[in-house]
Scaffold this motif. Sequence first.
Motif, PDB file in Angstrom:
ATOM      1  N   TYR A 137      -0.070  -6.884   6.342  1.00  0.00           N
ATOM      2  CA  TYR A 137       0.166  -5.974   5.219  1.00  0.00           C
ATOM      3  C   TYR A 137      -1.124  -5.714   4.442  1.00  0.00           C
ATOM      4  N   ILE A 138      -1.887  -6.789   4.215  1.00  0.00           N
ATOM      5  CA  ILE A 138      -3.117  -6.661   3.427  1.00  0.00           C
ATOM      6  C   ILE A 138      -4.113  -5.740   4.116  1.00  0.00           C
ATOM      7  N   ASN A 139      -4.311  -5.928   5.407  1.00  0.00           N
ATOM      8  CA  ASN A 139      -5.252  -5.070   6.127  1.00  0.00           C
ATOM      9  C   ASN A 139      -4.749  -3.637   6.210  1.00  0.00           C
ATOM     10  N   LEU A 140      -3.447  -3.478   6.358  1.00  0.00           N
ATOM     11  CA  LEU A 140      -2.876  -2.127   6.392  1.00  0.00           C
ATOM     12  C   LEU A 140      -3.049  -1.455   5.032  1.00  0.00           C
ATOM     13  N   SER A 141      -2.869  -2.221   3.958  1.00  0.00           N
ATOM     14  CA  SER A 141      -3.081  -1.649   2.621  1.00  0.00           C
ATOM     15  C   SER A 141      -4.533  -1.240   2.432  1.00  0.00           C
ATOM     16  N   GLY A 142      -5.453  -2.038   2.977  1.00  0.00           N
ATOM     17  CA  GLY A 142      -6.870  -1.690   2.874  1.00  0.00           C
ATOM     18  C   GLY A 142      -7.187  -0.367   3.532  1.00  0.00           C
ATOM     19  N   GLN A 199      -8.578   3.042   1.675  1.00  0.00           N
ATOM     20  CA  GLN A 199      -9.758   3.764   2.166  1.00  0.00           C
ATOM     21  C   GLN A 199      -9.451   5.235   2.384  1.00  0.00           C
ATOM     22  N   LYS A 200      -8.224   5.541   2.776  1.00  0.00           N
ATOM     23  CA  LYS A 200      -7.811   6.929   3.020  1.00  0.00           C
ATOM     24  C   LYS A 200      -7.353   7.630   1.743  1.00  0.00           C
ATOM     25  N   GLY A 201      -7.404   6.916   0.624  1.00  0.00           N
ATOM     26  CA  GLY A 201      -6.978   7.508  -0.630  1.00  0.00           C
ATOM     27  C   GLY A 201      -5.481   7.466  -0.871  1.00  0.00           C
ATOM     28  N   GLU A 202      -4.760   6.743  -0.020  1.00  0.00           N
ATOM     29  CA  GLU A 202      -3.306   6.634  -0.159  1.00  0.00           C
ATOM     30  C   GLU A 202      -3.005   5.431  -1.053  1.00  0.00           C
ATOM     31  N   MET A 203      -3.339   5.555  -2.328  1.00  0.00           N
ATOM     32  CA  MET A 203      -3.302   4.414  -3.237  1.00  0.00           C
ATOM     33  C   MET A 203      -1.888   3.890  -3.459  1.00  0.00           C
ATOM     34  N   GLY A 204      -0.941   4.798  -3.668  1.00  0.00           N
ATOM     35  CA  GLY A 204       0.435   4.363  -3.897  1.00  0.00           C
ATOM     36  C   GLY A 204       1.006   3.598  -2.719  1.00  0.00           C
ATOM     37  N   LYS A 205       0.726   4.067  -1.519  1.00  0.00           N
ATOM     38  CA  LYS A 205       1.218   3.399  -0.313  1.00  0.00           C
ATOM     39  C   LYS A 205       0.583   2.020  -0.174  1.00  0.00           C
ATOM     40  N   GLY A 206      -0.713   1.932  -0.447  1.00  0.00           N
ATOM     41  CA  GLY A 206      -1.389   0.646  -0.365  1.00  0.00           C
ATOM     42  C   GLY A 206      -0.849  -0.348  -1.380  1.00  0.00           C
ATOM     43  N   ILE A 207      -0.604   0.123  -2.599  1.00  0.00           N
ATOM     44  CA  ILE A 207      -0.056  -0.742  -3.646  1.00  0.00           C
ATOM     45  C   ILE A 207       1.323  -1.244  -3.245  1.00  0.00           C
ATOM     46  N   GLU A 208       2.152  -0.377  -2.699  1.00  0.00           N
ATOM     47  CA  GLU A 208       3.500  -0.775  -2.289  1.00  0.00           C
ATOM     48  C   GLU A 208       3.448  -1.847  -1.199  1.00  0.00           C
ATOM     49  N   LEU A 209       2.518  -1.732  -0.266  1.00  0.00           N
ATOM     50  CA  LEU A 209       2.377  -2.749   0.780  1.00  0.00           C
ATOM     51  C   LEU A 209       2.005  -4.102   0.177  1.00  0.00           C
ATOM     52  N   CYS A 210       1.113  -4.081  -0.795  1.00  0.00           N
ATOM     53  CA  CYS A 210       0.730  -5.336  -1.452  1.00  0.00           C
ATOM     54  C   CYS A 210       1.899  -5.929  -2.231  1.00  0.00           C
ATOM     55  N   TYR A 258      -2.410  -9.336  -5.378  1.00  0.00           N
ATOM     56  CA  TYR A 258      -2.603  -9.018  -6.792  1.00  0.00           C
ATOM     57  C   TYR A 258      -3.992  -8.400  -7.002  1.00  0.00           C
ATOM     58  N   GLY A 259      -4.999  -9.021  -6.369  1.00  0.00           N
ATOM     59  CA  GLY A 259      -6.361  -8.511  -6.491  1.00  0.00           C
ATOM     60  C   GLY A 259      -6.494  -7.108  -5.946  1.00  0.00           C
ATOM     61  N   ASN A 260      -5.901  -6.861  -4.780  1.00  0.00           N
ATOM     62  CA  ASN A 260      -6.011  -5.535  -4.170  1.00  0.00           C
ATOM     63  C   ASN A 260      -5.330  -4.462  -5.018  1.00  0.00           C
ATOM     64  N   ILE A 261      -4.178  -4.808  -5.606  1.00  0.00           N
ATOM     65  CA  ILE A 261      -3.527  -3.857  -6.501  1.00  0.00           C
ATOM     66  C   ILE A 261      -4.423  -3.587  -7.709  1.00  0.00           C
ATOM     67  N   LEU A 271      -8.032   0.017 -10.688  1.00  0.00           N
ATOM     68  CA  LEU A 271      -9.359   0.238 -11.264  1.00  0.00           C
ATOM     69  C   LEU A 271      -9.946   1.538 -10.743  1.00  0.00           C
ATOM     70  N   GLN A 272      -9.808   1.788  -9.450  1.00  0.00           N
ATOM     71  CA  GLN A 272     -10.302   3.031  -8.864  1.00  0.00           C
ATOM     72  C   GLN A 272      -9.538   4.239  -9.396  1.00  0.00           C
ATOM     73  N   MET A 273      -8.266   4.048  -9.722  1.00  0.00           N
ATOM     74  CA  MET A 273      -7.429   5.138 -10.215  1.00  0.00           C
ATOM     75  C   MET A 273      -7.627   5.393 -11.711  1.00  0.00           C
TER      76      MET A 273
END
Length: 207
Positions: free
Chosen positions: A62-67, A71-82, A96-99, A104-106
């Motif tokens: 999940y963590i690598n998929l969120s990463g 990277q692709k700018g799909e922030m909401g999808k990445g946050i949901e995976l985390c 928690y860190g990745n979210i 921060l980027q958003m």
Amino acid sequence: MTETISTEQLVTEFRKKLAENPGCAMTHYNLGIALIKLHQWDDAAVEFVAAIAESPELAEAYINLSGICFQKGEMGKGIELCRRVIAFRPDYAVPYGNIGFAYLQMGEIDQAVEMLEKAVQKDPTFVQALSALGSAFLRQGKIEESVARSKKAIDIAPRFAVAHNNLAVAYLQMGDRAKAMAHCEKALEYGYEVHPEFLEELGVLRK
């Protein structure tokens, strides 16, 4: 003499193993990691999804998929995976860190601080989260808090360039030009691309 196996060879080997045993979650996961090293992001994502299908609580997939999503700018999808990882591994600091990094980027600084603080509570040695907190507090104008978190990051990882840059910015705002320059030079030495305007500002102050 040990023969070094290339990433391309690893990909071939993992694909052979999957041909024999397509239901092995760890082989899908390891293939995904190898494909990331080759910058084949979409193919890597396919393998992480396959790994999760076989092992729904394989947190690292999940963590690598969120990463990849981030990277692709799909922030909401990445946050949901985390958040899905947090649901079954609430003491794991990384999601928690990745979210927090994503917020921060958003530009969602308050939410970033909340999640990054949780990451550090789970793992006080989480250097990236400590440094990101330094960045977030700078953006909130909380200079002393920024310095405290950045110092902790450097205590753990003295060559962590982002934390040195954060300290340079913070100390300049505090009027300590000598410390600002010292940490700016460390940031540059350790490979951080310091903003040209900040370099110029320090240069003016040095004259």
